[in-house]
Each structure stands twice: as C-alpha cells, then as structure tokens.
Design a protein around this motif. Structure first.
Motif, PDB file in Angstrom:
ATOM      1  N   ALA A 185       1.369  -1.263   0.263  1.00  0.00           N
ATOM      2  CA  ALA A 185       0.211  -0.289   0.239  1.00  0.00           C
ATOM      3  C   ALA A 185       1.010   1.419   0.209  1.00  0.00           C
ATOM      4  O   ALA A 185       0.431   2.119  -0.200  1.00  0.00           O
ATOM      5  CB  ALA A 185      -1.032  -0.199   1.177  1.00  0.00           C
ATOM      6  N   SER A 186       1.927   1.236   0.637  1.00  0.00           N
ATOM      7  CA  SER A 186       3.021   2.217   0.688  1.00  0.00           C
ATOM      8  C   SER A 186       3.805   2.381  -0.618  1.00  0.00           C
ATOM      9  O   SER A 186       3.605   4.017  -1.167  1.00  0.00           O
ATOM     10  CB  SER A 186       3.698   2.229   1.610  1.00  0.00           C
ATOM     11  N   VAL A 187       3.610   1.787  -1.203  1.00  0.00           N
ATOM     12  CA  VAL A 187       4.115   1.927  -2.688  1.00  0.00           C
ATOM     13  C   VAL A 187       3.585   2.535  -3.429  1.00  0.00           C
ATOM     14  O   VAL A 187       3.782   3.513  -4.570  1.00  0.00           O
ATOM     15  CB  VAL A 187       4.855   0.574  -3.447  1.00  0.00           C
ATOM     16  N   GLN A 188       1.972   1.762  -3.683  1.00  0.00           N
ATOM     17  CA  GLN A 188       0.916   2.679  -4.890  1.00  0.00           C
ATOM     18  C   GLN A 188       0.557   3.999  -3.714  1.00  0.00           C
ATOM     19  O   GLN A 188       0.315   4.424  -5.218  1.00  0.00           O
ATOM     20  CB  GLN A 188      -0.045   1.414  -4.122  1.00  0.00           C
ATOM     21  N   ILE A 189       0.464   4.261  -2.598  1.00  0.00           N
ATOM     22  CA  ILE A 189       0.548   5.514  -2.746  1.00  0.00           C
ATOM     23  C   ILE A 189       1.725   6.096  -2.930  1.00  0.00           C
ATOM     24  O   ILE A 189       1.265   7.690  -3.679  1.00  0.00           O
ATOM     25  CB  ILE A 189      -0.187   5.174  -0.767  1.00  0.00           C
ATOM     26  N   ALA A 190       2.756   6.469  -2.850  1.00  0.00           N
ATOM     27  CA  ALA A 190       3.900   6.739  -3.211  1.00  0.00           C
ATOM     28  C   ALA A 190       3.725   6.962  -4.401  1.00  0.00           C
ATOM     29  O   ALA A 190       4.518   8.669  -5.365  1.00  0.00           O
ATOM     30  CB  ALA A 190       4.906   6.606  -2.423  1.00  0.00           C
ATOM     31  N   THR A 191       3.858   6.124  -5.376  1.00  0.00           N
ATOM     32  CA  THR A 191       4.065   5.972  -6.252  1.00  0.00           C
ATOM     33  C   THR A 191       2.530   7.112  -7.640  1.00  0.00           C
ATOM     34  O   THR A 191       3.472   7.871  -8.543  1.00  0.00           O
ATOM     35  CB  THR A 191       3.957   4.708  -7.202  1.00  0.00           C
ATOM     36  N   ASN A 192       1.739   6.812  -6.701  1.00  0.00           N
ATOM     37  CA  ASN A 192       0.610   7.238  -7.581  1.00  0.00           C
ATOM     38  C   ASN A 192       0.140   8.730  -7.048  1.00  0.00           C
ATOM     39  O   ASN A 192      -0.773   9.277  -7.188  1.00  0.00           O
ATOM     40  CB  ASN A 192      -0.360   6.257  -7.418  1.00  0.00           C
ATOM     41  N   ASP A 193       0.899   8.969  -5.833  1.00  0.00           N
ATOM     42  CA  ASP A 193       0.457  10.378  -5.281  1.00  0.00           C
ATOM     43  C   ASP A 193      -0.419  10.217  -4.778  1.00  0.00           C
ATOM     44  O   ASP A 193      -1.119  11.769  -5.313  1.00  0.00           O
ATOM     45  CB  ASP A 193       1.194  11.602  -6.399  1.00  0.00           C
ATOM     46  N   MET A 194      -1.070   9.431  -4.083  1.00  0.00           N
ATOM     47  CA  MET A 194      -2.659   9.373  -3.494  1.00  0.00           C
ATOM     48  C   MET A 194      -2.995  10.638  -2.404  1.00  0.00           C
ATOM     49  O   MET A 194      -3.774  11.033  -1.668  1.00  0.00           O
ATOM     50  CB  MET A 194      -2.667   7.933  -3.381  1.00  0.00           C
ATOM     51  N   LEU A 195      -2.033  10.274  -1.275  1.00  0.00           N
ATOM     52  CA  LEU A 195      -1.373  11.123  -0.337  1.00  0.00           C
ATOM     53  C   LEU A 195       0.018  11.863   0.000  1.00  0.00           C
ATOM     54  O   LEU A 195       0.354  10.888  -0.060  1.00  0.00           O
ATOM     55  CB  LEU A 195      -2.474  10.157   0.751  1.00  0.00           C
ATOM     56  N   GLN A 243     -11.586  10.603   0.239  1.00  0.00           N
ATOM     57  CA  GLN A 243     -11.861  11.443  -0.328  1.00  0.00           C
ATOM     58  C   GLN A 243     -10.423  12.990  -0.264  1.00  0.00           C
ATOM     59  O   GLN A 243     -10.448  12.684   1.110  1.00  0.00           O
ATOM     60  CB  GLN A 243     -13.724  12.266  -0.525  1.00  0.00           C
ATOM     61  N   ASN A 244      -9.954  12.554  -1.405  1.00  0.00           N
ATOM     62  CA  ASN A 244      -8.592  13.521  -1.020  1.00  0.00           C
ATOM     63  C   ASN A 244      -9.264  15.554  -1.234  1.00  0.00           C
ATOM     64  O   ASN A 244      -9.897  15.126  -2.388  1.00  0.00           O
ATOM     65  CB  ASN A 244      -7.902  13.370  -1.734  1.00  0.00           C
ATOM     66  N   TRP A 245      -9.014  16.462  -0.344  1.00  0.00           N
ATOM     67  CA  TRP A 245      -9.746  17.305  -1.022  1.00  0.00           C
ATOM     68  C   TRP A 245      -8.323  18.197  -1.352  1.00  0.00           C
ATOM     69  O   TRP A 245      -8.261  19.503  -2.065  1.00  0.00           O
ATOM     70  CB  TRP A 245     -10.215  17.968   0.115  1.00  0.00           C
ATOM     71  N   ARG A 246      -7.458  17.285  -1.686  1.00  0.00           N
ATOM     72  CA  ARG A 246      -5.902  18.501  -2.141  1.00  0.00           C
ATOM     73  C   ARG A 246      -6.326  19.403  -3.581  1.00  0.00           C
ATOM     74  O   ARG A 246      -5.797  19.863  -3.898  1.00  0.00           O
ATOM     75  CB  ARG A 246      -4.994  17.380  -2.299  1.00  0.00           C
ATOM     76  N   GLY A 247      -6.624  18.957  -4.471  1.00  0.00           N
ATOM     77  CA  GLY A 247      -7.631  19.239  -5.356  1.00  0.00           C
ATOM     78  C   GLY A 247      -8.429  20.496  -5.582  1.00  0.00           C
ATOM     79  O   GLY A 247      -7.604  21.462  -6.330  1.00  0.00           O
ATOM     80  N   MET A 248      -8.857  20.962  -4.380  1.00  0.00           N
ATOM     81  CA  MET A 248      -9.721  21.753  -4.483  1.00  0.00           C
ATOM     82  C   MET A 248      -9.163  22.758  -3.914  1.00  0.00           C
ATOM     83  O   MET A 248      -8.902  24.004  -4.286  1.00  0.00           O
ATOM     84  CB  MET A 248     -11.224  21.711  -2.974  1.00  0.00           C
ATOM     85  N   GLN A 249      -7.882  22.296  -3.089  1.00  0.00           N
ATOM     86  CA  GLN A 249      -6.351  23.410  -2.346  1.00  0.00           C
ATOM     87  C   GLN A 249      -6.152  23.998  -3.319  1.00  0.00           C
ATOM     88  O   GLN A 249      -5.350  25.375  -3.235  1.00  0.00           O
ATOM     89  CB  GLN A 249      -6.089  22.514  -1.204  1.00  0.00           C
ATOM     90  N   ASP A 250      -5.316  22.777  -4.609  1.00  0.00           N
ATOM     91  CA  ASP A 250      -4.535  23.502  -5.382  1.00  0.00           C
ATOM     92  C   ASP A 250      -5.374  24.399  -6.067  1.00  0.00           C
ATOM     93  O   ASP A 250      -4.854  25.199  -7.105  1.00  0.00           O
ATOM     94  CB  ASP A 250      -3.977  21.978  -6.481  1.00  0.00           C
ATOM     95  N   ALA A 251      -6.721  24.006  -6.694  1.00  0.00           N
ATOM     96  CA  ALA A 251      -7.174  25.151  -7.798  1.00  0.00           C
ATOM     97  C   ALA A 251      -7.740  26.856  -6.709  1.00  0.00           C
ATOM     98  O   ALA A 251      -7.617  26.760  -7.526  1.00  0.00           O
ATOM     99  CB  ALA A 251      -8.621  24.274  -8.071  1.00  0.00           C
ATOM    100  N   GLY A 252      -7.803  26.912  -5.389  1.00  0.00           N
ATOM    101  CA  GLY A 252      -7.765  28.057  -4.605  1.00  0.00           C
ATOM    102  C   GLY A 252      -9.559  28.344  -4.854  1.00  0.00           C
ATOM    103  O   GLY A 252      -9.553  29.562  -4.420  1.00  0.00           O
TER     104      GLY A 252
END
Length: 431
Positions: A185-195, A243-252
């Motif tokens: 799971a750690s490899v997939q999370i880091a590779t796909n930049d999920m979290l 659900q990751n809200w990073r996209g909202m934060q990046d969009a401003g």
C-alpha cells in the motif's frame, strides 16, 4: 589472618581482583565517553554549518556508539584476566560481542531516524513522507540484527539460522501479513501520489475527516476537525475508498452546491406592473429588456393566436428570480468567475421546488467560505418577496395554532373550508 592472606594469594582471588578491575575500567570508559566525548561532539556539531550532524546528535547516534566502548573493553580485556576457564572466557566474549552488535544496530536505527528528519525538512519532504520506507528498512535491520546476535550467543554461523527460516516461512508470512500489505500500500500511495502529509481527507467508514499528520508503514494518522486523532491502517487506504480534498486546495476554489426550496404555489407569470417594478433592479434591467423584446418578437410571429394570453410566451417570477440570482453571483467579488457558475431548477419534490446555486468561491479557507455562502443565501432568501415567491416550510406548531384560531373566529366549518380552499394572496401585493 593467615587464611585471609592465603586466600588473597590464591589464583581465585587474583581472578576476582582482575575481574573487578576490568568492570571498573569499563565503567570509567563509559563515564568518559558519555560525559566528555559526547559533550565535545555536541559542542563541535553546534559550530558547524551542516545540519546532518545536528540531527545525528538529536537522534542519539553518538550516544549509542558511546555505549559500544565499554563492551569492547570487556570483550578484549577478559583475555587479560588470569585463571578464567576457557568456556567462561568464550561465553563472556560472545556476550560482549552480542551487546556490541545490539548497540551498533541501535545506532544504525537512530541514523535512519536522523536521515528521515533531514528529508522532512526539505520542500519535497513536506509533501511526500518516507516514514513507511524507513520503518521497513528498520524492520529488516532488526531482523538481520536478531539473527546475528543469536548466532553470536550460540557460537554458530548466521547462515545456519537463515537456512532454517525457509522451514517457517509460512509462519513468517502470517506474522508479517499486515507489514506486507502495508508495504504494498505504501508503494502504491507514493507511486500514484495518492496521499501527502497535510492533505485533507474524508473516510466515513473510519469517522475520519481532517488533515493527514503522519504517514507510517502500518498506520496513517488523521487529525479530525474536532482535534481528535483517527488511526487508519495503511493498507485500508488501498482496499477502501477515501476522498482527498487536495484538488480543491490546489485550485484555490471551493464549491457551493446548495438549493433553496420554494413553495410551488407561489410560481406564476409576471404582471406588467411587476415587470416595471423589477426593472428598478440594476442586475435585471438589461435582462428584462432583452427578454421582453425576444418574447414580443415571438408572440408577434404567431399572428392572431398570439393575441390570446394562453398562446403567448410570458415572463415568470421563478425564471426572473433565476436570472437575478445568476447575475448576482456573476457580480459577486468572492466568486471564482473562471469556473462553472449557474442557477438551475431541480425536479419538484414534496418539499417544494428546489432552486440550486452551483458556483465556486475564490478561497478555500473554511471560515471565509462559510461566510461567503451564508451571505449569498441570506440575500437570495430575503429578496424572494420582491418576486412574489415564498420559501417552502413544513407546518409548525405556530401555523397550527394560527389555523385553529382562524377556525374559532369564523364560527363555522363551512366558512372555514372556504377560507382554507381559497388561493393564497399575491405576496407582491401585500399577501
């Protein structure tokens, strides 16, 4: 006295005195290394321009290495103690060597902690955590260290112990099942930049809704908005959805998606006097002029049937309100005008006609976002009577008491039914 003198001159007493001297020497070297050399190393590292040596000191690398020195004194000094049996000599040497290995592996573990701390202070380290990989390396380090220490104590080659691990591989897979799942799971999370650390995530199945504060090999810690900490197994972030809200934060920008429920009985066509009244609105003046010209052209094209109101296209208070709400949003200074902005009517429900506002604010700050959203809906709900519209609301105890009071004043059921069945008065005309 002669017996004491004879005992002091005996080989056993000589062995005891040498042993005590060896223990005293090991104790003195421990004091010298911990109180003198470590202070010297700490003073030197504070004066250098590098940061890695400071992290090594803070992580306790040199402290662990200092504990190796007394073990080395015992390991090599036991050979100088006379009259020690060979099996005792070999056993003490193996024990001292095993302790040397223990402190050596602990120093390596502390060094990995220092490297992780250095990485976290870099710009890239603030976004992606390597704590899971460091923990995996430390687990492998401790496994290898345990094998070497056991082999040293029993006086056998570590390869013999490694050859026996194949027979208990099934047990090892069962014991390290969570570790293997977490590693994948750690490899997939880091590779796909999920979290990343600092991301706002929502995972209802764990009651997690807040910022990620730590990503480790086995667990991910989320600090919820109520300041509680939720610990989630790392592999569950792959097997379950979140659900990751990073996209909202990046969009401003942050979305507003909320509906106002209107009373269906208040929707109707606008009268001429109401059109003149609404032309006073700066945001509606151009819309009403354009819409009336369009409808006039359409109705004139119908010919004689266009003179009948039922065949005509006419302005409604609901459509005019939608146009006003959209113009209000487009003129609002805190709305992001580069993203989708619309006001739409959804399917009617038993709770009324929902008019949904869909737009994005130009900030993601929670307090500011709620303030902007509240101001928008406060204004829209307060201006509804200007359009002859009314909010839908379930009957309350106050409504029931008012209705019963009117029934008492009427003095008869027939008149009461006539009043209840009569259509509501126009809100624009004072109803």
């Amino acid at each position: 006295m002669e017996q004491i003198k004879d005992w002091l001159d005996s080989p056993f007493a000589l062995t005891v005195w040498y042993s005590l001297g060896l223990v005293l020497l090991a104790w003195l070297t421990n004091i010298v290394t911990r109180r003198v050399l470590l202070r010297l190393v700490r003073a030197v590292t504070r004066r250098t321009v590098w940061h890695w040596d400071d992290e090594m000191v803070d992580a306790g690398v040199f402290k662990r290495l200092a504990q190796v020195v007394p073990m080395l004194v015992i390991q090599f000094g036991i050979k100088l103690v006379p009259n020690v049996p060979d099996n005792w000599d070999a056993g003490i040497q193996r024990l001292a060597l095993a302790m040397t290995a223990v402190y050596g592996f602990l120093a390596l573990s502390a060094a990995f902690n220092a490297l992780e701390a250095l990485y976290q202070k870099t710009p890239h380290g603030r976004m992606r955590s390597i704590k899971g990989y460091v923990q995996l390396v430390k687990i492998m380090l401790f496994v290898v260290g345990a094998i070497i220490i056991i082999a040293t104590l029993v006086g056998r080659s570590p390869l013999l112990l490694l050859s026996g691990l194949g027979a208990i591989s099934a047990v090892l897979l069962l014991v390290f099942k969570d570790t293997i799942l977490s590693l994948v799971a750690s490899v997939q999370i880091a590779t796909n930049d999920m979290l990343r650390v600092g991301d706002w995530i929502s995972m209802p199945q764990f009651n997690a809704d807040g910022d990620v504060i730590d990503i480790a090999l086995h667990t991910v810690k989320v600090q919820n908005w109520d300041k509680t900490i939720t610990t989630i197994p790392t592999w569950r972030l792959i097997s379950d959805s979140f659900q990751n809200w990073r996209g909202m934060q990046d969009a401003g920008a942050r979305r507003i998606k909320r509906a106002i429920y209107l009373d269906a009985g208040s929707a109707r066509f606008l009268r001429d006097d109401e059109k003149k009244h609404l032309c006073r609105f700066r945001l509606l003046k151009d819309y009403l002029q354009r819409k009336q010209d369009e409808l006039a052209e359409w109705n004139s094209a119908l010919g004689d049937p266009g003179n009948v109101p039922v065949n005509q296209r006419r302005l409604t208070n609901l459509g005019t309100f939608r146009a006003y709400a959209l113009a209000y949003l487009q003129a609002h200074p805190h709305i992001n005008h580069e993203l989708t902005c619309m006001v739409r009517v959804l399917d009617p429900t038993p709770a009324g006609i929902p008019v949904e506002v869909y737009c994005f604010t130009n900030t993601t700050a929670w307090v500011e976002y709620e303030g902007i959203q509240g101001d928008i809906f406060d204004h829209l709900m307060a201006i509804l009577p200007e359009f002859g519209l009314a909010l839908f609301q379930q009957p309350t105890g106050r409504d029931m008491r008012a209705g019963l009071g009117r029934m008492g004043e009427d003095g008869g059921s027939g008149d009461t039914h006539a009043r209840l069945d009569s259509p509501p008065r126009d809100a624009h005309n004072g109803g």
